[in-house]
Design a protein around this motif. Structure first.
Motif, mmCIF file in Angstrom:
data_model
loop_
_atom_site.group_PDB
_atom_site.id
_atom_site.type_symbol
_atom_site.label_atom_id
_atom_site.label_comp_id
_atom_site.label_asym_id
_atom_site.label_seq_id
_atom_site.Cartn_x
_atom_site.Cartn_y
_atom_site.Cartn_z
ATOM 1 N N LEU A 236 28.836 36.061 50.168
ATOM 2 C CA LEU A 236 28.788 36.718 48.864
ATOM 3 C C LEU A 236 30.163 36.821 48.226
ATOM 4 C CD1 LEU A 236 26.175 39.548 49.465
ATOM 5 C CD2 LEU A 236 25.909 37.468 48.108
ATOM 6 N N ARG A 237 31.177 37.128 49.025
ATOM 7 C CA ARG A 237 32.539 37.217 48.500
ATOM 8 C C ARG A 237 32.988 35.872 47.936
ATOM 9 N NH1 ARG A 237 36.050 41.442 50.462
ATOM 10 N NH2 ARG A 237 34.847 42.957 51.608
ATOM 11 N N ILE A 238 32.732 34.804 48.678
ATOM 12 C CA ILE A 238 33.147 33.474 48.232
ATOM 13 C C ILE A 238 32.400 33.079 46.963
ATOM 14 C CG2 ILE A 238 33.133 31.021 48.827
ATOM 15 C CD1 ILE A 238 33.711 31.897 51.748
ATOM 16 N N LEU A 239 31.087 33.310 46.931
ATOM 17 C CA LEU A 239 30.305 32.948 45.752
ATOM 18 C C LEU A 239 30.735 33.734 44.514
ATOM 19 C CD1 LEU A 239 26.703 32.577 47.217
ATOM 20 C CD2 LEU A 239 28.208 30.775 46.370
ATOM 21 N N VAL A 240 30.887 35.025 44.655
ATOM 22 C CA VAL A 240 31.301 35.859 43.520
ATOM 23 C C VAL A 240 32.693 35.464 43.052
ATOM 24 C CG1 VAL A 240 31.953 38.213 42.854
ATOM 25 C CG2 VAL A 240 29.813 37.804 44.076
ATOM 26 N N GLY A 241 33.586 35.215 43.992
ATOM 27 C CA GLY A 241 34.940 34.805 43.637
ATOM 28 C C GLY A 241 34.973 33.494 42.877
ATOM 29 N N VAL A 242 34.228 32.506 43.363
ATOM 30 C CA VAL A 242 34.192 31.204 42.696
ATOM 31 C C VAL A 242 33.596 31.328 41.301
ATOM 32 C CG1 VAL A 242 33.101 28.926 42.752
ATOM 33 C CG2 VAL A 242 34.187 29.823 44.802
ATOM 34 N N VAL A 243 32.505 32.065 41.172
ATOM 35 C CA VAL A 243 31.861 32.232 39.863
ATOM 36 C C VAL A 243 32.814 32.900 38.878
ATOM 37 C CG1 VAL A 243 30.034 33.472 38.640
ATOM 38 C CG2 VAL A 243 29.492 32.211 40.714
ATOM 39 N N LEU A 244 33.488 33.958 39.287
ATOM 40 C CA LEU A 244 34.413 34.649 38.388
ATOM 41 C C LEU A 244 35.585 33.758 37.979
ATOM 42 C CD1 LEU A 244 34.541 38.254 39.865
ATOM 43 C CD2 LEU A 244 33.632 37.557 37.658
ATOM 44 N N VAL A 245 36.139 33.015 38.922
ATOM 45 C CA VAL A 245 37.272 32.139 38.601
ATOM 46 C C VAL A 245 36.837 31.019 37.659
ATOM 47 C CG1 VAL A 245 38.882 30.458 39.585
ATOM 48 C CG2 VAL A 245 38.600 32.685 40.663
ATOM 49 N N VAL A 246 35.664 30.449 37.892
ATOM 50 C CA VAL A 246 35.166 29.387 37.012
ATOM 51 C C VAL A 246 34.909 29.929 35.610
ATOM 52 C CG1 VAL A 246 33.201 27.854 36.586
ATOM 53 C CG2 VAL A 246 34.238 27.941 38.854
ATOM 54 N N LEU A 247 34.309 31.109 35.517
ATOM 55 C CA LEU A 247 34.064 31.714 34.207
ATOM 56 C C LEU A 247 35.375 32.008 33.476
ATOM 57 C CD1 LEU A 247 31.115 34.138 34.995
ATOM 58 C CD2 LEU A 247 31.020 32.014 33.687
ATOM 59 N N ALA A 248 36.380 32.455 34.217
ATOM 60 C CA ALA A 248 37.680 32.729 33.595
ATOM 61 C C ALA A 248 38.360 31.427 33.173
ATOM 62 C CB ALA A 248 38.567 33.499 34.567
ATOM 63 N N ALA A 249 38.245 30.397 33.977
ATOM 64 C CA ALA A 249 38.889 29.122 33.667
ATOM 65 C C ALA A 249 38.251 28.447 32.450
ATOM 66 C CB ALA A 249 38.821 28.194 34.874
ATOM 67 N N THR A 250 36.969 28.664 32.263
ATOM 68 C CA THR A 250 36.282 28.060 31.120
ATOM 69 C C THR A 250 36.360 28.933 29.871
ATOM 70 O OG1 THR A 250 34.170 29.005 31.819
ATOM 71 C CG2 THR A 250 34.664 26.751 32.549
ATOM 72 N N GLY A 251 36.888 30.132 30.003
ATOM 73 C CA GLY A 251 37.055 31.010 28.852
ATOM 74 C C GLY A 251 35.828 31.824 28.498
ATOM 75 N N LEU A 252 34.828 31.842 29.364
ATOM 76 C CA LEU A 252 33.610 32.602 29.080
ATOM 77 C C LEU A 252 33.784 34.104 29.311
ATOM 78 C CD1 LEU A 252 30.940 30.161 30.526
ATOM 79 C CD2 LEU A 252 31.484 30.595 28.133
ATOM 80 N N VAL A 253 34.749 34.467 30.118
ATOM 81 C CA VAL A 253 35.064 35.881 30.324
ATOM 82 C C VAL A 253 36.560 36.049 30.080
ATOM 83 C CG1 VAL A 253 33.190 36.295 31.964
ATOM 84 C CG2 VAL A 253 35.429 35.617 32.808
ATOM 85 N N GLY A 254 36.982 37.266 29.989
ATOM 86 C CA GLY A 254 38.391 37.543 29.717
ATOM 87 C C GLY A 254 39.257 37.351 30.949
#
Length: 64
Positions: A12-30
């Motif tokens: 869960l930690r790895i999945l949540v971390g990857v999702v958050l980093v990808v969202l940040a890298a694509t500009g979908l989140v702050g």
């Protein structure tokens, strides 16, 4: 450094971390999306610095 993150907690930690980093890298989140590096690192290294302070250990194996 003792291993204290295991099983589903680690996945869960790895999945949540990857999702958050990808969202940040694509500009979908702050900027806060880059905080996903923390759960990603704790999942990959299998060590959470907060767990010893709280007396938690989710890893069933005894390792040193």
């Amino acid at each position: 450094m003792k291993v204290n993150v295991g099983g589903i907690d680690r996945i869960l930690r790895i999945l949540v971390g990857v999702v958050l980093v990808v969202l940040a890298a694509t500009g979908l989140v702050g900027w806060w999306g880059w905080l996903g590096v923390v759960p990603l690192a704790t999942g990959l290294f299998r060590f959470c610095p907060a767990y010893p302070l709280l007396g938690i250990n989710t890893c069933p194996l005894k390792r040193d």
